[in-house]
Design a protein around this motif. Structure first.
Motif, short mmCIF file in Angstrom:
data_model
loop_
_atom_site.label_atom_id
_atom_site.label_comp_id
_atom_site.label_asym_id
_atom_site.label_seq_id
_atom_site.Cartn_x
_atom_site.Cartn_y
_atom_site.Cartn_z
N PRO A 79 0.81 -1.23 0.00
CA PRO A 79 0.00 0.00 0.00
C PRO A 79 0.84 1.27 0.00
N LEU A 80 2.03 1.22 0.62
CA LEU A 80 2.90 2.40 0.61
C LEU A 80 3.38 2.72 -0.80
N VAL A 81 3.73 1.68 -1.55
CA VAL A 81 4.17 1.88 -2.94
C VAL A 81 3.02 2.44 -3.77
N LEU A 82 1.83 1.88 -3.60
CA LEU A 82 0.66 2.38 -4.34
C LEU A 82 0.39 3.83 -3.99
N LEU A 83 0.47 4.18 -2.71
CA LEU A 83 0.25 5.55 -2.29
C LEU A 83 1.28 6.49 -2.91
N ALA A 84 2.55 6.06 -2.94
CA ALA A 84 3.59 6.89 -3.53
C ALA A 84 3.35 7.11 -5.02
N VAL A 85 2.91 6.08 -5.72
CA VAL A 85 2.62 6.21 -7.16
C VAL A 85 1.45 7.17 -7.39
#
Length: 259
Positions: free
Chosen positions: A10-16
């Motif tokens: 979820p952190l990667v998705l949020l950053a994207v």
């Protein structure tokens, strides 16, 4: 390792998503009052941090008070009606009616009862009203979910209704009550914010007031900063309830292992 992967996704998705938002705002020259980029929201968080923190704490404290009040009333009522089928049939429709009644519809009445000088009490009462039904339903469902074989064993030993309640049904209701508490925690925050909006006095100085203030002045970055604080507060409260739930279930499992 798996838990780290679950947190990373979820952190990667949020950053994207944030990167795409930033690029789109700059490339399309979107007006700041319409949709500011994430960098502007971060700047607003830094600039208004102390004020937002104080407002977030005010809303959080009222939501906690509402959750505690709803939990006590719902648990006591569920325990009482679980001992009598007629009482349950009488109370459940009223609880459902309370749940489906919009909080904005009863807010003016509660505000009059609490008094305009006690808007915080009205907010707590309205948030507790919103959080009541999941707790009541969860506890009552849990109290009726005891193992039938154990119920027959209690019958065999001639257990009294109170012995059956405290030694069989209350332990069986714990997981259901915790799940109801998780749902009610989010609803308490929502109820507190909605009640602050409806009260309209600004006396509580919670996050809802900051949202209204920023929206009326077209300070969209500050509005999104307040929304970010609200989202973080809701996630933190949900995580706290989840941690309590896991700890209690581990303790319950450990106690069974000892036996």
């Amino acid at each position: 390792m798996r838990r780290a992967g679950d947190m990373l996704a979820p952190l990667v998705l949020l950053a994207v998503l944030l990167a795409g938002w930033e690029i789109a705002c700059r490339a399309l020259a979107v007006p700041a009052y319409f949709l500011p980029p994430p960098s502007a929201v971060v700047m607003a968080l830094v600039e208004t941090g102390p004020r937002l923190a104080a407002s977030a704490w005010a809303t959080f404290w009222m939501a906690l008070q509402a959750l505690a009040a709803a939990g006590l009333i719902a648990a006591a009522l569920a325990l009482t009606v679980s001992l009598n089928a007629t009482a349950e049939r009488a109370v459940r429709p009223l609880a459902v009616t309370l749940q489906v009644t919009p909080v904005v519809a009863i807010a003016p009445l509660v505000l009059i009862w609490a008094g305009l000088d006690n808007a915080d009490r009205a907010v707590v009462a309205l948030a507790a009203t919103v959080a009541f039904f999941p707790l009541f339903s969860g506890v009552l469902t849990g109290l009726k979910s005891a193992d039938p074989d154990l119920e027959r064993l209690f019958d065999l030993y001639g257990a009294s209704p109170w012995q059956r309640l405290w030694r069989l049904r209350v332990p069986a209701a714990a997981p259901f009550a915790l799940e109801g508490l998780r749902v009610a925690a989010g609803l308490a925050v929502i109820g507190a914010v909605v009640a602050e909006f409806v009260s309209g006095t600004g006396q509580t100085q919670g996050l809802a007031w900051r949202l209204l203030e920023a929206g009326n002045r077209l300070r969209t970055a500050e509005l999104l900063a307040a929304l970010t604080c609200l989202a973080v507060m809701g996630v933190a409260l949900n995580a706290l309830i989840g941690g309590i739930e896991r700890a209690m279930l581990r303790r319950r499992g450990g106690n069974r292992g000892v036996r």
